[in-house]
Scaffold this motif. Structure first.
Motif, mmCIF file in Angstrom:
data_model
loop_
_atom_site.group_PDB
_atom_site.id
_atom_site.type_symbol
_atom_site.label_atom_id
_atom_site.label_comp_id
_atom_site.label_asym_id
_atom_site.label_seq_id
_atom_site.Cartn_x
_atom_site.Cartn_y
_atom_site.Cartn_z
ATOM 1 N N SER A 153 14.451 13.843 -19.406
ATOM 2 C CA SER A 153 15.112 12.593 -19.739
ATOM 3 C C SER A 153 15.802 12.131 -18.645
ATOM 4 O O SER A 153 15.841 13.349 -17.449
ATOM 5 N N ALA A 154 16.557 10.997 -18.725
ATOM 6 C CA ALA A 154 17.234 10.578 -17.735
ATOM 7 C C ALA A 154 18.616 11.425 -17.794
ATOM 8 O O ALA A 154 19.390 10.937 -16.424
ATOM 9 N N GLY A 155 18.936 12.687 -17.953
ATOM 10 C CA GLY A 155 20.339 12.873 -18.647
ATOM 11 C C GLY A 155 20.598 13.354 -20.126
ATOM 12 O O GLY A 155 19.933 12.546 -21.105
ATOM 13 N N PRO A 179 17.003 17.987 -19.323
ATOM 14 C CA PRO A 179 17.596 16.816 -18.364
ATOM 15 C C PRO A 179 17.748 16.723 -17.264
ATOM 16 O O PRO A 179 17.882 17.903 -16.132
ATOM 17 N N TYR A 180 17.815 15.216 -16.487
ATOM 18 C CA TYR A 180 17.698 14.948 -14.867
ATOM 19 C C TYR A 180 19.181 14.833 -14.660
ATOM 20 O O TYR A 180 19.732 13.614 -15.789
ATOM 21 N N LYS A 181 18.928 13.880 -13.329
ATOM 22 C CA LYS A 181 20.578 12.622 -13.080
ATOM 23 C C LYS A 181 19.797 11.622 -12.811
ATOM 24 O O LYS A 181 19.783 11.579 -11.870
ATOM 25 N N GLY A 182 18.646 11.592 -14.008
ATOM 26 C CA GLY A 182 18.691 9.753 -13.843
ATOM 27 C C GLY A 182 16.675 9.453 -13.965
ATOM 28 O O GLY A 182 16.453 10.633 -14.410
ATOM 29 N N VAL A 183 16.676 8.385 -14.210
ATOM 30 C CA VAL A 183 15.023 8.065 -14.578
ATOM 31 C C VAL A 183 14.258 9.038 -13.237
ATOM 32 O O VAL A 183 12.991 9.756 -13.645
ATOM 33 N N ALA A 184 14.667 8.548 -12.222
ATOM 34 C CA ALA A 184 13.944 8.623 -11.181
ATOM 35 C C ALA A 184 12.819 10.162 -10.729
ATOM 36 O O ALA A 184 12.809 10.195 -10.424
ATOM 37 N N PRO A 185 14.308 10.773 -10.630
ATOM 38 C CA PRO A 185 13.748 12.260 -10.217
ATOM 39 C C PRO A 185 13.336 13.094 -12.027
ATOM 40 O O PRO A 185 12.370 13.654 -11.558
#
Length: 318
Positions: A153-155, A179-185
């Motif tokens: 996810s984006a976070g 969770p990621y730090k934003g959708v791009a990563p």
């Protein structure tokens, strides 16, 4: 005589300083997320037309961090002159106040609803060659191996995170959230095979889907998207699993009514342009208008809706 001249020369004469009309300098359109997300894409599509309509340059400024809280706080604390506006999404404005113990802003009392742009669904995606091509295949695999199948996810606390939690509850499965730090990563790691699935906003994923770099499994809107009608909805199988991201512009409280109105009139001109609408539609945005007064009502409704979902998910951040 000389002394009189000295006195006259020494006097300073106060001349009136006329206020310059708004806008007389660039306007900063703050996006409280990293580049590549829905509101960043929208901001960069509308900024040139917005600048033409308002009569000044409009500069998109990414201020990511803390799930959107840092950029949102910065706008809330900015000068009340209309030169700093917030272009945000409901995950920051409507979810963060329930997710974070202290997000650092009040979404209702710190901002004036300025303009609603549109809404778009999320899409569950997998990389090419993945065994997960349909929602039924995802659910079957998750039931076979509880807790092993993961999704990006984006976070924490974003709509993309909570949609996974909603699908878990609706389908009776247990996918692991990453969770990621934003959708791009998040998308990059799906493309690279590091994670098998991701929930991504349609604007951030549609070009990958169209070029065959990602497989679209299902979208999160109540009905199919006109931008990608071939993608089934999750709601076709699980009717309660619906969630979209909306994009809107807010100004910090205290900006004059006249300045707010000038921006609204300018945005009306932007959204009346066929070229702008075509570009936004192509990204998967539904452009049904919501008047500023109803944007405030929508925000309050969403605050209540997502507060329940956040509580049920158990998500909480400091």
């Amino acid at each position: 005589m000389n002394s009189l001249l000295i006195v006259i020369v020494g006097l300073s004469i106060a001349l009136p300083v006329w206020a310059q009309p708004y806008p007389h300098k660039p306007i900063s359109l703050v996006v409280p997320q990293a580049a590549g997300g829905t509101n960043d894409i929208v901001a960069r599509l509308i900024a040139p037309a917005f600048g033409e309509a308002i009569g000044s340059s409009v500069v998109v400024e990414n201020r990511p961090g803390a799930g959107g809280n840092i950029g949102t706080q910065s706008v809330a604390r900015s000068a009340k002159d209309g030169y700093t506006l917030l272009l945000t999404i409901n995950s920051a404005q409507a979810i963060n106040p329930s997710l974070y113990k202290n997000p650092g802003f009040d979404p209702v009392n710190d901002f004036v609803p300025l303009y609603y742009i549109g809404a778009t669904p999320y899409v569950l995606v997998s990389p090419p060659g993945s065994p997960y091509k349909t929602l039924a295949e995802v659910v079957a695999a998750a039931k076979k191996r509880p807790g092993e199948l993961s999704y990006a996810s984006a976070g924490n606390g974003t709509v993309s995170h909570l949609l996974g939690a909603m699908l878990n509850a609706s389908a009776g499965i247990e996918m692991q959230h990453i969770p990621y730090k934003g959708v791009a990563p998040a998308i990059n790691d799906v493309l690279g095979g590091q994670v098998p699935l991701a929930f991504a906003s349609l604007p951030s994923a549609i070009n990958y889907i169209k070029t065959g770099k990602l497989q679209a499994i299902a979208i999160s809107s109540a009905k199919r998207s006109s931008a990608a009608p071939e993608i089934p909805t999750i709601a076709e199988t699980y009717p309660d699993c619906v969630g979209e991201v909306w994009v809107a512009i807010f100004a910090p409280i205290g900006v004059s009514t006249d300045v707010i109105k000038k921006n609204q009139v300018a945005m009306d001109k932007v959204m009346a342009r066929a070229d702008v609408r075509e570009k936004l539609n192509a990204q998967g945005l539904d452009l049904n208008p919501v008047p500023p007064a109803k944007l405030g009502v929508l925000l309050k409704d969403e605050l209540a809706k997502w507060a329940k979902i956040v509580k049920a998910s158990g998500a909480q951040l400091d």
